[in-house]
Design an enzyme around this catalytic site. Structure first.
Site, mmCIF file in Angstrom:
data_model
loop_
_atom_site.group_PDB
_atom_site.id
_atom_site.type_symbol
_atom_site.label_atom_id
_atom_site.label_comp_id
_atom_site.label_asym_id
_atom_site.label_seq_id
_atom_site.Cartn_x
_atom_site.Cartn_y
_atom_site.Cartn_z
ATOM 1 N N LYS A 189 0.829 -1.218 0.000
ATOM 2 C CA LYS A 189 0.000 0.000 0.000
ATOM 3 C C LYS A 189 0.857 1.260 0.000
ATOM 4 C CE LYS A 189 -4.231 -1.460 -0.072
ATOM 5 N NZ LYS A 189 -5.137 -1.135 -1.168
ATOM 6 N N LYS A 222 -4.975 -15.935 -13.638
ATOM 7 C CA LYS A 222 -6.295 -16.240 -13.097
ATOM 8 C C LYS A 222 -7.334 -15.214 -13.518
ATOM 9 C CE LYS A 222 -5.984 -16.335 -8.594
ATOM 10 N NZ LYS A 222 -6.097 -16.643 -7.172
ATOM 11 N N LYS A 228 -7.536 -11.319 -12.188
ATOM 12 C CA LYS A 228 -6.192 -10.783 -11.935
ATOM 13 C C LYS A 228 -6.000 -9.436 -12.623
ATOM 14 C CE LYS A 228 -2.456 -12.608 -9.724
ATOM 15 N NZ LYS A 228 -3.132 -12.834 -8.461
#
Ligand code: TRP
Length: 329
Positions: free
Chosen positions: A111, A194, A197
């Site tokens: 983050k 996936k 994603k």
């Protein structure tokens, strides 16, 4: 009976990958364990959504999980923010969570890179809030993906630290719930990785049939096999993997045979795949639109979930306060 708990991000609609991944297992699990499923809307405040967006995304997630088969009678299905006891446990756990370990957490470091303009204390203590979610019901098992394992490890640390500090065996050590074999991985439509994603590689349960057709027809393929029984390239394997999840065995066999004999026409295969996805998702899609309009039912279900969750949460907070020494005179 084992207590299983999972938190659901309040943003992001459900795609086929979610459905064949955790969701289908949640639906089964809810009849075999004492399950708590909640929408982590407090957590979502770390990114500052507008009130309007917050409300509508929580509603959408709630509706989609119901539509996909979560049963509010069997499981306890609630919004995190309806259980303020969680915030009290969060405060109490924060006193035993150390700056250093929070700063070292991978998701926090991530983050710091991606959300530089808003590195708030909520992000730093995100794992503590998650621990509070889990420990508030004294959960044993938490179905989480790889990306959440560190948070679960931290939950165990906080639980053990609490037990040691107060010399009690109060919180169980929650472990990851592994679906193993039953986790069907659904790839995305962009040729690698996936579903979910990356942007635009997913088919969502709420997508209209026309949208599904468009997305599937645009899926990445290749120029076709040139020798018999040629090894499939990843994008083609992916199309077959999705087909395997939604189509009849004879359909799959038919296209594999066409591939192996170099007669495959991806256009035809995609058309078939799109129709099979539409057929598969239609009942869920219809349920989503029906439930979104049924405010009264939603209110009833949300209230019922909040009530059940608060009962268990209040008991934990009462006991924890007692252990810590907040006793009545
Ligand atoms: N952090 C989880 C995620 O991003 C969501 C979550 C919040 C959660 N609290 C939880 C998951 C408790 C499991 C248990 O997906």
């Amino acid at each position: 009976m084992e207590i299983v708990l999972s938190g659901i991000r309040s943003t992001g609609n459900l795609h086929l990958g979610n459905y064949f991944g955790a969701l289908r297992n949640f639906v089964k699990m809810q009849y075999e364990n004492k399950c708590y499923f909640f929408i982590a809307d407090y957590h979502s405040l770390t990114t500052h959504p507008t009130p309007k967006d917050l409300h509508s995304s929580v509603k959408q997630v709630f509706v989609e999980y119901l539509a996909a088969g979560l049963d509010p009678e069997a499981a306890t299905l609630y919004r995190q923010s309806d259980v303020p006891e969680t915030t009290e446990l969060y405060l109490l756990l924060n006193m035993n969570a150390y700056m250093g370990e929070l700063e070292r957490c991978t998701s926090f470091k991530e983050k710091i890179r991606t959300q530089q303009e808003n590195i708030n204390a909520g992000l730093l203590t995100y794992p503590v809030l998650m621990a509070a979610d889990i420990l508030i019901h004294k959960s044993h098992k938490v179905p989480v993906g790889k990306d959440q394992e560190q948070h679960l490890e931290m939950t165990r640390t906080f639980a053990n630290r609490f037990n040691r500090l107060y010399n009690v065996e109060y919180f169980p050590e929650p472990v990851a719930y592994n679906f193993g074999e039953e986790l069907v991985k659904i790839p995305g439509l962009d040729g690698s990785g996936k579903m979910g994603k990356s942007e635009g590689n997913g088919i969502y349960l709420a997508d209209a049939p026309e949208e599904i057709r468009k997305k599937v027809m645009r899926a990445v393929s290749d120029s076709g096999p040139t020798e018999l029984n040629q090894e499939m390239a990843e994008p083609i394997k992916n199309l077959f993997a999705i087909m395997k999840a939604v189509s009849k065995q004879e359909t799959i066999d038919f296209y594999i045979e066409k591939y192996n004999t170099c007669q495959i026409r991806y256009g035809d295969m995609k058309k078939q795949l799109a129709e099979d996805i539409i057929l598969f998702t239609s009942p869920i899609r219809e349920k989503i639109s029906e439930l979104s309009r049924d405010e009264e039912y939603l209110r009833k279900v949300v209230n019922m979930g909040a009530e059940k969750a608060r009962e268990s949460a209040a008991k934990t907070v009462r006991e924890v306060r007692e252990i810590i020494g907040f006793k009545s005179f």
